[in-house]
Scaffold this active site. Structure first.
Site, PDB file in Angstrom:
ATOM      1  CG  ASN A  93      -0.361  -0.161   2.540  1.00 34.10           C
ATOM      2  OD1 ASN A  93       0.678  -0.796   2.687  1.00 34.10           O
ATOM      3  ND2 ASN A  93      -0.989   0.423   3.543  1.00 34.10           N
ATOM      4  CD  GLU A 124      -5.295  -5.765  -1.342  1.00 35.82           C
ATOM      5  OE1 GLU A 124      -4.769  -4.632  -1.254  1.00 35.82           O
ATOM      6  OE2 GLU A 124      -6.075  -6.231  -0.491  1.00 35.82           O
TER       7      GLU A 124
HETATM    8 ZN   LIG Z   1      -7.997  -2.270  -1.724  1.00 26.79          ZN
END
Ligand SMILES: [Zn+2]
Length: 159
Positions: free
Chosen positions: A61, A74
């Site tokens: 992230n 992701e």
């Molecule tokens: Zn997400």
């Protein structure tokens, strides 16, 4: 009126019940959390994508002071994989997350936006993506995004 019932089957494993390849992919996601940029949430997420050609791509992230400008691990991972290897399907996606204190106990699920991108990736390559969600107490195995995103919207809805 009748009900439409939708069910999902999620495999629940202990780490040592998984094969070596799955354990290594989870380990790659776990290690990726160290490269997260999460100064605001202090919630570090790592993802590892196994491509059809055997290459593993990791991502984390990436937060931003303007919060909506950040991106989940992701999507960072899938967009990077699709950018670098546009002819390779994503076979398996492993996800792990930790706070500053420790890895989370229950498996980390992808957010709604990431589920939509996983769906698009499945459709793009016509290949289901196995998803391994890491938690200290167990690992969830999802056989395809349909189990996490039922009644999904994709290009077929626009025809
Ligand atoms: Zn997400």
């Amino acid at each position: 009126m009748k009900d439409l019932t939708i069910t999902a089957t999620i495999g629940v494993y202990q780490l040592n019940e998984l094969n070596t390849a799955d354990q290594e992919l989870l380990q790659a996601a776990i290690e990726a959390t160290n490269r997260s940029y999460a100064p605001y949430s202090k919630f570090s997420v790592g993802a590892a994508a196994l491509l059809a050609n055997g290459i593993v791509i990791t991502g984390t992230n990436q937060e931003n002071a303007a919060y909506p400008s950040g991106l989940c691990a992701e999507r960072t991972t899938l967009f990077y994989a699709n950018s670098q290897y546009p002819d390779q399907a994503v076979v398996t996606l492993a996800i792990a997350a930790r706070t500053e204190a420790d890895f989370i106990t229950v498996p980390i699920p992808p957010c709604g936006a990431c589920r939509q991108v996983i769906l698009e990736t499945e459709k793009r390559y016509n290949c289901p993506i196995r998803i391994l969600l890491y938690g200290k107490e167990c690992i969830y195995e999802v056989k395809g995004i349909g189990d996490l995103l039922p009644l999904s919207f994709d290009a077929s809805a626009m025809q």
